[in-house]
Each structure stands twice: as C-alpha cells, then as structure tokens.
Design an enzyme around this catalytic site. Structure first.
Site, PDB file in Angstrom:
ATOM      1  N   VAL A  84      -6.755  -6.333   2.625  1.00 39.11           N
ATOM      2  CA  VAL A  84      -5.486  -5.626   2.422  1.00 39.11           C
ATOM      3  C   VAL A  84      -5.679  -4.517   1.395  1.00 39.11           C
ATOM      4  CG1 VAL A  84      -3.071  -5.843   1.778  1.00 39.11           C
ATOM      5  CG2 VAL A  84      -4.208  -7.731   2.960  1.00 39.11           C
ATOM      6  N   LYS A  85      -5.329  -3.305   1.814  1.00 36.73           N
ATOM      7  CA  LYS A  85      -5.463  -2.157   0.907  1.00 36.73           C
ATOM      8  C   LYS A  85      -4.215  -2.046   0.043  1.00 36.73           C
ATOM      9  CE  LYS A  85      -7.477   1.600   2.555  1.00 36.73           C
ATOM     10  NZ  LYS A  85      -7.774   2.728   3.478  1.00 36.73           N
ATOM     11  N   VAL A  86      -4.455  -2.007  -1.271  1.00 30.98           N
ATOM     12  CA  VAL A  86      -3.369  -1.860  -2.239  1.00 30.98           C
ATOM     13  C   VAL A  86      -3.715  -0.671  -3.134  1.00 30.98           C
ATOM     14  CG1 VAL A  86      -2.104  -2.955  -4.138  1.00 30.98           C
ATOM     15  CG2 VAL A  86      -2.953  -4.361  -2.244  1.00 30.98           C
TER      16      VAL A  86
END
Ligand code: G3P
Length: 221
Positions: A84-86
């Site tokens: 998951v890209k944050v």
C-alpha cells in the site's frame, strides 16, 4: 534489482509479464487517471490478481488519519501480493509517519511515496516502511539531483542495515533508468513506453537484419 511497471493498463501488464522481466506493478491515482480507469476498486483488484506473484502497489486516496489507515487496510486485503502506497506527508505538510508506522506494525506492507529528499526516506524507513519511493523526475524538475538522493539513501540504508527497498519512480526516459540503476536503487518503476525504449536500439535491429540476411543467403546456397 527489481523492475516494476508503472501502469494500470491491463494489456501492458500482460505484455510485460509475458516478457518475463516484471517483479511487480505500481499504480497511483495519477496513473489510474492517465490510463482511463473509472472503476478503481474493481480494476485494482483485477490488476493485483494479474500481477501475482509479483508485488502490486496501490495508493491510498485519503490524505491522513483514521480514514487513510482504514483505506490502507482495505487495499492490503485485496490480495496477498499488495503493497500500500502512503505519501510521506499531506498537501499541507503534515507528517503521515504515524499512519505509516501503525500500518507497518500491523503487518501491512507499506510503500512510502512522494519522497523527494534523503530526510524523508530516512524517516519513512525508521517508521517501518518496506518500500521507499523516490520520485526522481520530480526532484530533477526542481533543479535537484534525483539520482544523488537515491545514491545517498542507498548508502544510508546499507550503513544502518535496513531491509527496506528503494524504488526509483517518476522515471521519464531510458537515461533516468540508467542513472537510477547506477545510483543503487533496489527497484525501478518504469512506464511501458520507457520499458519499450530500453529493449530497442536501431543498430541492434540492423545487426539482426544482417544475421537474418546472411542466414537466408547461406540457406539458399
Ligand atoms: O510513479 C510516479 C509517477 O507516476 C509520477 O511520474 O512523471 O508524473 O513525475 P511523473
């Protein structure tokens, strides 16, 4: 070194997977927009399935706080292969490191994105992110040296024994990819058009033509 395709185009993902060179696929809201995705939930689930066993990177769309955390958990659950890209911070400059830390401690594979400086990379690694995306082209856009940020980050990760992997992103041409490789990026994420250019060279074409013509002459003799 890993190669990711920076794309949400199913045909391109299938094509480059078939070439045997992909370790995964990265997306973000801009990539989804550019590739004409209108139903992100369905498409991300399908692309994660298509990318397996490679890593599929999907980005949150909430800026911070509990909504970001619950969205990240939901994205993480669409497949075993999802990172998951944050973003490292909000548009207002508030840190997202607490969210990155909470998610990483909960077992979510986090790719901290929108990093443009060594300081951001260092803090994201400290917060537990598994991947650290440096947007090399955007560092260069502002007169910086994206490859140098990558090289310094790689040196720091190695010196202190971090297992997090550096992703060179925002690569717009083959020279950017070469510089990222040279700087020690663990992974490069490359748009399909740039990957196509990496395999091509007009004198390779010429050479192969010569081989084939020679073979034709030999076979005809
Ligand atoms: O993966 C990052 C990328 O989508 C941003 O690229 O060229 O808009 O800086 P660019």
């Amino acid at each position: 070194m890993k190669i990711f395709l920076d794309s949400a185009d199913e045909l391109q993902i299938k094509f480059w997977s078939g070439q045997g060179v992909l370790d995964g696929v990265t997306t973000n809201p801009l990539v989804l927009l550019r590739d004409g995705v209108t139903d992100p939930e369905r498409v991300l689930t399908e692309l994660a399935r298509l990318t397996a066993p490679g890593v599929f990177h999907a980005e949150v769309t909430h800026a911070s706080g509990p909504f970001l955390v619950s969205e990240a958990r939901a994205l993480s659950s669409i497949g075993d292969n999802v990172a998951v890209k944050v973003p490292v911070l909000t548009p207002e400059g508030e840190s997202c490191l607490a969210e990155i830390s909470e998610l990483s401690r909960a077992g979510v594979v986090v790719n901290t994105t929108a990093c443009l400086t060594l300081g951001q990379v260092v803090l994201a690694a400290k917060a537990g992110a598994r991947y650290l995306s440096v947007l090399v082209g955007r560092v260069d856009d502002e007169g910086g040296d994206g490859a140098q940020v990558l090289a310094k980050a790689r040196e720091w990760l190695d010196r202190w024994g971090y297992e997090a992997e550096l992703i060179a992103a925002s690569l717009r041409g083959t020279a950017d990819v070469m510089r990222a490789i040279d700087a020690g990026a663990h992974c490069v994420t490359v748009p399909p058009a740039v990957l196509a250019k990496l395999v091509d060279h007009k004198f390779s074409r010429h050479t192969v033509r010569e081989f084939l013509e020679a073979a034709e002459t030999t076979n005809a003799a």
